[in-house]
Scaffold this motif. Sequence first.
Motif, PDB file in Angstrom:
ATOM      1  N   GLY A  16       0.825  -1.205   0.000  1.00 37.26           N
ATOM      2  CA  GLY A  16       0.000   0.000   0.000  1.00 37.26           C
ATOM      3  C   GLY A  16       0.862   1.259   0.000  1.00 37.26           C
ATOM      4  O   GLY A  16       2.065   1.214  -0.240  1.00 37.26           O
ATOM      5  N   THR A  17       0.242   2.372   0.291  1.00 32.76           N
ATOM      6  CA  THR A  17       0.953   3.645   0.351  1.00 32.76           C
ATOM      7  C   THR A  17       1.736   3.741   1.659  1.00 32.76           C
ATOM      8  O   THR A  17       1.195   3.479   2.723  1.00 32.76           O
ATOM      9  N   ALA A  18       2.996   4.103   1.546  1.00 31.68           N
ATOM     10  CA  ALA A  18       3.835   4.283   2.741  1.00 31.68           C
ATOM     11  C   ALA A  18       3.937   5.757   3.062  1.00 31.68           C
ATOM     12  O   ALA A  18       3.879   6.606   2.163  1.00 31.68           O
ATOM     13  N   ASN A  19       4.096   6.060   4.348  1.00 34.03           N
ATOM     14  CA  ASN A  19       4.202   7.443   4.778  1.00 34.03           C
ATOM     15  C   ASN A  19       5.597   7.801   5.258  1.00 34.03           C
ATOM     16  O   ASN A  19       5.921   8.977   5.402  1.00 34.03           O
ATOM     17  N   GLU A  20       6.404   6.780   5.570  1.00 37.43           N
ATOM     18  CA  GLU A  20       7.730   7.064   6.114  1.00 37.43           C
ATOM     19  C   GLU A  20       8.679   5.895   5.884  1.00 37.43           C
ATOM     20  O   GLU A  20       8.253   4.776   5.639  1.00 37.43           O
ATOM     21  N   THR A  21       9.951   6.215   5.981  1.00 32.84           N
ATOM     22  CA  THR A  21      10.993   5.199   5.944  1.00 32.84           C
ATOM     23  C   THR A  21      11.482   5.006   7.369  1.00 32.84           C
ATOM     24  O   THR A  21      11.892   5.966   8.016  1.00 32.84           O
ATOM     25  N   VAL A  22      11.411   3.782   7.867  1.00 35.05           N
ATOM     26  CA  VAL A  22      11.823   3.473   9.233  1.00 35.05           C
ATOM     27  C   VAL A  22      13.182   2.772   9.171  1.00 35.05           C
ATOM     28  O   VAL A  22      13.356   1.830   8.408  1.00 35.05           O
ATOM     29  N   SER A  23      14.118   3.266   9.971  1.00 41.88           N
ATOM     30  CA  SER A  23      15.448   2.660  10.055  1.00 41.88           C
ATOM     31  C   SER A  23      15.572   1.905  11.360  1.00 41.88           C
ATOM     32  O   SER A  23      15.066   2.342  12.392  1.00 41.88           O
ATOM     33  N   PHE A  24      16.239   0.761  11.311  1.00 43.48           N
ATOM     34  CA  PHE A  24      16.506   0.010  12.535  1.00 43.48           C
ATOM     35  C   PHE A  24      17.714  -0.881  12.303  1.00 43.48           C
ATOM     36  O   PHE A  24      18.168  -1.061  11.174  1.00 43.48           O
ATOM     37  N   ALA A  25      18.260  -1.416  13.387  1.00 41.64           N
ATOM     38  CA  ALA A  25      19.429  -2.287  13.293  1.00 41.64           C
ATOM     39  C   ALA A  25      19.270  -3.449  14.250  1.00 41.64           C
ATOM     40  O   ALA A  25      18.652  -3.319  15.310  1.00 41.64           O
TER      41      ALA A  25
END
Length: 108
Positions: A16-25
């Motif tokens: 679907g439509t994304a609103n943000e890019t999430v970063s994690f490690a």
Amino acid sequence: MATQIQKILIDDLDGGTANETVSFAIDGNYYEIDLSDENAKKLREALNPFVTHARRADPTPSRRRRSQRSTSREKSAEIRSWAKAQGLPVSERGRIAASVVERYEQAH
């Protein structure tokens, strides 16, 4: 004539439509994922019990450790020269096989 470029984020989880890019490690690997608000919330809620008990860490020290472990150019040239003299297969460029480095270190 004007040009307009649009960047449209697509949710990597459900398409679907994304609103943000999430970063994690995790485990020394860094990731980014494009998510809708709902899926980003689900990810944060799932990680919250672990994050609340974790301590913040600077990723730089692990990078430094890796670079200290990596072989310098001079040492690489020395290892390649030694390996060739021993009749071991070694490429002219790129990474030297761990087994070759290990045999070099045992010999020295």
